[in-house]
Design a protein around this motif. Sequence first.
Motif, PDB file in Angstrom:
ATOM      1  N   VAL A 123      42.656  41.241  50.854  1.00  0.00           N
ATOM      2  CA  VAL A 123      42.045  41.281  49.526  1.00  0.00           C
ATOM      3  C   VAL A 123      41.693  39.867  49.055  1.00  0.00           C
ATOM      4  O   VAL A 123      40.592  39.633  48.534  1.00  0.00           O
ATOM      5  N   LEU A 141      38.028  48.110  47.193  1.00  0.00           N
ATOM      6  CA  LEU A 141      39.251  48.378  47.942  1.00  0.00           C
ATOM      7  C   LEU A 141      39.328  49.870  48.242  1.00  0.00           C
ATOM      8  O   LEU A 141      39.261  50.693  47.325  1.00  0.00           O
ATOM      9  N   TRP A 161      46.312  47.175  41.828  1.00  0.00           N
ATOM     10  CA  TRP A 161      45.201  46.481  42.473  1.00  0.00           C
ATOM     11  C   TRP A 161      44.086  46.185  41.464  1.00  0.00           C
ATOM     12  O   TRP A 161      43.453  45.116  41.510  1.00  0.00           O
TER      13      TRP A 161
END
Length: 296
Positions: free
Chosen positions: A36, A52, A92
């Motif tokens: 990431v 993602l 996230w």
Amino acid sequence: MSATHIDAPAGSATYQGTYREITVALTGAAGDVCAVDAALDLARASGGHVRLLQLLMMPTPFVDAWSLVPDAGFSQAYDEIREAGRRAAERWREYLAAQQVPGEVQSLETQYVEPAHLATLAARCSDLIVLAMPYREPIDTATVHTYFASLLFDAGVPVLVVPSNAPASLPPHRAVVAWADTPEATRAAHDALGLLRGCTSVDVLAIRTDSAAPADDAGVEAFTRHLARHGVAAHAVSRQADDAAVADLIMQRACDSDAQLIVAGGYGHGRMREWAFGGVTRELFLSSPVPVFFSH
């Protein structure tokens, strides 16, 4: 051994943001955060967008011979998996927001389809896929390799594999192109042009494995000139090695030249053969100290 330097046009050492849609395949391995971060660095430099992919593996309902109704416990299991996935996705999203890079988390439920295959289908709307290298644990390696092979062969998009134990330095300033006269190596170098143009120095490394054959650097020098016409500060470099040492020589050249990226064709000899008996792709995938840009 030999080295040839071919000058690129002046002003070529600026990052070319051709990777505007960058997808990270989250495998659940410890290195996901490294993947990431690498995607965020590239997107930040190019004004790109990061997506993602979160795969939720749903257990398949079991129906026995005495009942056509699945066990009610599966419904509870699905709820628990979805809730855990929701919490992870939210973490996230907060991470992406803190980095101030446009991005999203896409959650996909998979029940009758392999997670890697579902990720591959979703990743086709991308310019680049980023994946973290596995740690040495067998389960981790098997899981990540399944994703890697599926994405590389079937997504139609290059795959950037980054180390799981150290931050990547991206976009790179120096790179090594592992050159061979194969379709895979040619495709990889062309797919990586957006990154190679931004490098101040790129080694186009050709390794000869047949010591009895006469040295012939015409191929690597021709391809180096080709890259230079695309604005790449390219150097042709030739080395001699036995077949088992090819991957080691590529990684050693990257270390010696302080390169932050290796560009290589993936599985030129077939996926099963290389994985079972060893090969350049396998060794770079498992052991490279710097990110590797693969195409097939």
